[in-house]
Design an enzyme around this catalytic site. Structure first.
Site, PDB file in Angstrom:
ATOM      1  N   LYS A  79      46.362  -9.411 118.776  1.00 19.52           N
ATOM      2  CA  LYS A  79      45.197  -8.878 118.057  1.00 19.52           C
ATOM      3  C   LYS A  79      44.190  -8.315 119.051  1.00 19.52           C
ATOM      4  O   LYS A  79      44.067  -8.845 120.156  1.00 19.52           O
ATOM      5  CB  LYS A  79      44.486 -10.010 117.295  1.00 19.52           C
ATOM      6  N   ARG A 127      53.194 -16.355 106.845  1.00 23.33           N
ATOM      7  CA  ARG A 127      54.300 -16.377 105.879  1.00 23.33           C
ATOM      8  C   ARG A 127      55.562 -16.959 106.504  1.00 23.33           C
ATOM      9  O   ARG A 127      56.388 -17.555 105.813  1.00 23.33           O
ATOM     10  CB  ARG A 127      54.525 -14.955 105.328  1.00 23.33           C
TER      11      ARG A 127
HETATM   12  N1  BES Z   1      45.497 -14.859 110.060  1.00 28.90           N
HETATM   13  C1  BES Z   1      45.683 -13.480 109.791  1.00 28.90           C
HETATM   14  C2  BES Z   1      44.948 -13.009 108.538  1.00 28.90           C
HETATM   15  C3  BES Z   1      43.455 -13.071 108.580  1.00 28.90           C
HETATM   16  C4  BES Z   1      42.725 -11.938 108.844  1.00 28.90           C
HETATM   17  C5  BES Z   1      42.766 -14.235 108.247  1.00 28.90           C
HETATM   18  C6  BES Z   1      41.355 -11.979 108.841  1.00 28.90           C
HETATM   19  C7  BES Z   1      41.392 -14.270 108.258  1.00 28.90           C
HETATM   20  C8  BES Z   1      40.690 -13.143 108.538  1.00 28.90           C
HETATM   21  C9  BES Z   1      47.167 -13.174 109.577  1.00 28.90           C
HETATM   22  O1  BES Z   1      48.052 -13.975 110.266  1.00 28.90           O
HETATM   23  C10 BES Z   1      47.412 -11.776 109.995  1.00 28.90           C
HETATM   24  O2  BES Z   1      47.150 -11.470 111.120  1.00 28.90           O
HETATM   25  N2  BES Z   1      47.906 -10.966 109.083  1.00 28.90           N
HETATM   26  C11 BES Z   1      48.176  -9.605 109.353  1.00 28.90           C
HETATM   27  C12 BES Z   1      49.470  -9.247 108.666  1.00 28.90           C
HETATM   28  C13 BES Z   1      50.025  -7.906 109.051  1.00 28.90           C
HETATM   29  C14 BES Z   1      50.398  -7.888 110.496  1.00 28.90           C
HETATM   30  C15 BES Z   1      51.216  -7.613 108.184  1.00 28.90           C
HETATM   31  C16 BES Z   1      47.028  -8.771 108.779  1.00 28.90           C
HETATM   32  O3  BES Z   1      46.503  -9.103 107.737  1.00 28.90           O
HETATM   33  O4  BES Z   1      46.662  -7.788 109.428  1.00 28.90           O
HETATM   34 ZN    ZN Z   2      48.407 -13.280 112.271  1.00 34.91          ZN
END
Ligand code: BES
Ligand code: ZN
Ligand code: ZN
Length: 508
Positions: free
Chosen positions: A280, A354
């Protein structure tokens, strides 16, 4: 925070401060409100004078403090917004704003007069619960790492007056139940706010064991060796990059009635989500210690279930792992075999929630054959985009379960919004080289494709998914837009909601 019921009159009892509500002034009828006559008397006309000078507008979070000329401490007015929108949530917010506003001002005891807050549609019982929520949750702050703190309100007394004296027994019962739930919310927030260096997957297991000991719950922890034997490839893949190995943690509350349902509650417990190899950007990583919020909420739900002896049997599952990049981390392109035997094509290591939930969901549905399974997960950024940072997304394949959760949400004030799950979303998660892919080729409906993925692992069990990415925590920037009972950091969203659902589930 201690909350108690008091038979005396609130204006003459000896609290450091007594609070009254002020509805928002309307242009049509701007005369001094009747309801504040006694307050005006107690301040020898100061309330009226402030009203006439338009210092009091009755807007939410507006706090006005008077020092009573009779020397009986302070009289505090809190705005609650328009009369037409008054409800338990408005009261919950108002009381939270009072205790937060009085922080560091030397007020230790607060009095609330029940007759002054029981205004249609707020009943005496809903008022008691809302005041308790507002006081306990509003005063909360995470102080474990602070060497200095300001003084808070420590006791709130709810004064019945003659009008409600008859209801004392029933109101005491409601208060006892609600303050027990709120104590658990506080307990949950204290764990959720622990940083990732401390709240490792093993630490979550220790918290579960301690809880099990205290309440006589059966607790089972599967460590990385056991997870390998069980072919929990999802947890092992996601946790592979960290020196803190993954855990699947199970807690069993046997249920308050013999022929009750079995309800499984499964939580995403990513103790830190860096994104892994699909790392990230720094700004998006800042709050990722809260990516364990679903799992920590499950701990809280089990604690509340055991304390209140809810009717159904409840199985809690925490899918705990830390998502870090390293030489042993899982990578985009890997194909992971999960507990269920189904395989996941990993296309983005940041869609890890997931992946860990796949093992937890299939394990609990296969081993316990629950009547219902509910998962809580800070799953997608798309959820926050769609619904904002106060509302959770609900996806459910079961009408009764969905309606039950919506009903509980209306009571507790934790907003959830049901979203559709269709074959379009299901199509998008099919993989060319495995059974499902953890990230789709095209970006639309990220919250729902994530749900379609999870659905693969619950089989035919009635299921509800709560994506709590938005409401799970509050940051410095979002906090000022939130009700005052949402502290900075983990909110423990879902604990009051699911506890309410479990308490009411026997009635449905
Ligand atoms: N933990 C994050 C989602 C999240 C984002 C929680 C902001 C709280 C605040 C999750 O694991 C994630 O990074 N999801 C990705 C999925 C994508 C790569 C398909 C997302 O939402 O960008
Ligand atoms: Zn994530
Ligand atoms: Zn995550």
């Amino acid at each position: 925070m201690k909350v108690e019921i008091d038979r005396r009159d609130g204006l003459t009892a000896a609290a450091d401060a007594v609070v009254s509500l002020v509805f928002e002034r309307s242009e049509k009828d701007d005369t001094f409100p009747h309801a504040l006559a006694r307050e005006d008397e107690a301040t020898k006309g100061l309330v009226r004078a402030a009203w006439d000078k338009k210092e009091i507008r009755g807007k939410p979070k507006e706090l006005t403090v008077f020092h009573r000329p009779d020397g009986r401490g302070r009289l505090v007015l809190i705005g609650v917004g328009p009369r037409s929108k008054y409800d338990p949530e408005a009261l919950r917010r108002a009381i939270a704003s009072v205790v937060r506003g009085l922080r560091g001002k030397g007020v230790r005891t607060l009095a609330v007069r029940l007759p002054s807050v029981v205004v249609e549609p707020v009943t005496s019982e809903s008022a008691i619960r809302a005041i308790t929520d507002g006081a306990v949750l509003g005063v909360y702050e995470f102080v474990k790492y602070k060497t200095k703190t300001e003084g808070n309100v420590e006791e709130t007394s709810i004064h019945l007056g003659d009008e409600f004296a008859r209801e004392e027994a029933a109101l005491k019962k409601a208060l006892a139940e609600q303050s027990s739930i709120d104590d658990t919310v506080v307990w949950t927030r204290d764990i959720g706010n622990l940083p990732a260096d401390t709240a490792t997957p093993e630490r979550l297991a220790e918290e579960a064991r301690a809880l099990g000991k205290e309440f006589g719950l059966k607790v089972t922890v599967f460590d990385e060796k056991k997870l390998a034997e069980m072919h929990c490839g999802g947890l092992l893949a996601v946790g592979g990059g960290s020196t803190h190995p993954p855990r699947m943690i199970l807690l069993e509350y046997p249920g308050g009635s013999k022929r009750g349902k079995t309800i499984a509650v499964v939580g995403k417990g990513i103790t830190f989500d860096s994104g892994g190899i699909s790392i990230k950007p720094s700004a998006s990583m800042a709050h990722m210690k809260f990516d364990k919020s679903g799992a920590v909420a499950v701990l809280g739900i089990l604690r509340a279930a055991a304390t209140l002896k809810v009717p159904p049997r409840v199985i809690g599952v925490l899918c705990a792992a830390e998502n870090l990049p390293s030489g042993s981390a899982y990578r985009p392109g890997d194909i992971v075999r999960t507990y269920s035997g189904k395989t996941i094509e990993v296309l983005n290591t940041d869609a890890e929630g997931r992946v860990v939930l796949s093992d937890g969901l299939s394990y609990v549905t296969q081993q316990y054959k629950p009547d219902e399974v509910i998962d809580l997960a800070t799953l997608t950024g798309a959820e926050v985009v769609a619904l904002g940072d106060n509302t959770a997304g609900l996806v459910s394949t079961d009408e009764r379960l969905a309606q039950g959760l919506l009903a509980a949400s209306a009571v507790t004030g934790e907003p959830i919004w049901r979203m559709p799950l269709t074959d379009y979303h299901r199509e998008l998660v099919k993989s060319d080289v495995g059974d499902v892919r953890n990230s789709t080729e095209i970006p639309p409906a990220g919250m729902l494709t994530a749900a379609a993925f999870l659905e693969t692992f619950v089989g035919t069990t009635p299921w509800a998914h709560l994506d709590i990415a938005g409401p799970a925590y509050t940051s410095l920037t979002t906090y000022k837009y939130q009700p005052s009972y949402q502290n900075l950091g983990m909110t423990a969203f879902g604990v009051r909601l699911i506890t309410r659902y479990l308490l009411d589930s026997a009635r449905a």
